[in-house]
Write a protein that holds these residues in place. Sequence first.
Motif, PDB file in Angstrom:
ATOM      1  N   ASN A 174      -5.656   4.456   3.038  1.00 10.07           N
ATOM      2  CA  ASN A 174      -5.207   3.205   2.429  1.00 10.07           C
ATOM      3  C   ASN A 174      -4.401   2.348   3.393  1.00 10.07           C
ATOM      4  O   ASN A 174      -4.392   1.121   3.267  1.00 10.07           O
ATOM      5  CB  ASN A 174      -4.460   3.475   1.128  1.00 10.07           C
ATOM      6  CG  ASN A 174      -5.428   3.868   0.036  1.00 10.07           C
ATOM      7  OD1 ASN A 174      -5.955   3.024  -0.666  1.00 10.07           O
ATOM      8  ND2 ASN A 174      -5.695   5.161  -0.082  1.00 10.07           N
TER       9      ASN A 174
ATOM     10  N   ALA B  88      -5.519  -1.419   4.110  1.00 10.26           N
ATOM     11  CA  ALA B  88      -4.540  -2.505   4.043  1.00 10.26           C
ATOM     12  C   ALA B  88      -4.526  -3.318   5.337  1.00 10.26           C
ATOM     13  O   ALA B  88      -4.436  -4.554   5.308  1.00 10.26           O
ATOM     14  CB  ALA B  88      -3.150  -1.939   3.740  1.00 10.26           C
TER      15      ALA B  88
ATOM     16  N   SER C 273      -3.180  -1.384  -2.481  1.00 11.23           N
ATOM     17  CA  SER C 273      -4.091  -0.327  -2.034  1.00 11.23           C
ATOM     18  C   SER C 273      -3.373   1.007  -2.147  1.00 11.23           C
ATOM     19  O   SER C 273      -2.304   1.201  -1.569  1.00 11.23           O
ATOM     20  CB  SER C 273      -4.537  -0.574  -0.589  1.00 11.23           C
ATOM     21  OG  SER C 273      -5.571   0.316  -0.232  1.00 11.23           O
TER      22      SER C 273
ATOM     23  N   PHE D 214       0.808  -1.208   0.000  1.00  4.64           N
ATOM     24  CA  PHE D 214       0.000   0.000   0.000  1.00  4.64           C
ATOM     25  C   PHE D 214       0.842   1.258   0.000  1.00  4.64           C
ATOM     26  O   PHE D 214       2.016   1.257   0.377  1.00  4.64           O
ATOM     27  CB  PHE D 214      -0.950   0.007   1.207  1.00  4.64           C
ATOM     28  CG  PHE D 214      -0.273   0.304   2.532  1.00  4.64           C
ATOM     29  CD1 PHE D 214      -0.254   1.595   3.040  1.00  4.64           C
ATOM     30  CD2 PHE D 214       0.331  -0.706   3.259  1.00  4.64           C
ATOM     31  CE1 PHE D 214       0.370   1.878   4.251  1.00  4.64           C
ATOM     32  CE2 PHE D 214       0.959  -0.436   4.467  1.00  4.64           C
ATOM     33  CZ  PHE D 214       0.973   0.865   4.966  1.00  4.64           C
TER      34      PHE D 214
ATOM     35  N   SER E 134      -0.011   5.302   1.403  1.00  2.00           N
ATOM     36  CA  SER E 134      -1.002   6.108   2.109  1.00  2.00           C
ATOM     37  C   SER E 134      -0.384   7.427   2.531  1.00  2.00           C
ATOM     38  O   SER E 134       0.656   7.443   3.184  1.00  2.00           O
ATOM     39  CB  SER E 134      -1.506   5.341   3.339  1.00  2.00           C
ATOM     40  OG  SER E 134      -2.671   5.909   3.854  1.00  2.00           O
TER      41      SER E 134
END
Length: 196
Positions: free
Chosen positions: A17, A21, A82, A10, A12
């Motif tokens: 996110n 995750a 993600s 991921f 973020s």
Amino acid sequence: MSDTRLLILFYSTYGTNHEMAECAAGAAREAGADVRLRRVRETAPQEVIDAQDAWKAQIERMKDIPEAAPDDMEWASAYLFSAPTRFSLMPSQMQAFFDTLGPLWQKGVMANKVASAMTSSQSQHGGQETTLMHLHATLIHWGCVITAPGYTDEVMFELGNPYGATAIAGEVNDTVRGAIRHQTRRMIGMADKLAG
């Protein structure tokens, strides 16, 4: 028990996110999969990050999560990505990691592995579906077996997106968590079938 080795990768900026995750990791472990949770390296200039308290705080929250490396891609038998949408595309940080994987792609390392994706955006129609399709395009080039959730569970009708779990930034609610759990279980099931 599952034989799937799932890499949840991921990016973020502010936490959405990352939360998605973590939800997927919990669902995968419950399904018996071996899970690696990894974040992609931050590539934004430090002075830009330092100018935003929320961004700095999120980096601090993720400090104990290892950064992704190519060997994580080799280890995994399935991938769940993600990342937030950036103008209907994946963020440059995720793309930068993907850009390092040419040698693995040339060896076919990612081919025939189950893969799926999730995303978030500032608004309901802020590019979620096109971001997922953009992520899927990379997976197609790798030769992955894309396992989108489709409308294979009632929660996906409630969410309204068959391409992958999606959230509004900062709003990982019960519907989103249900969609993430369903998507994760579905892809682990497919990975186990392929391995069987």
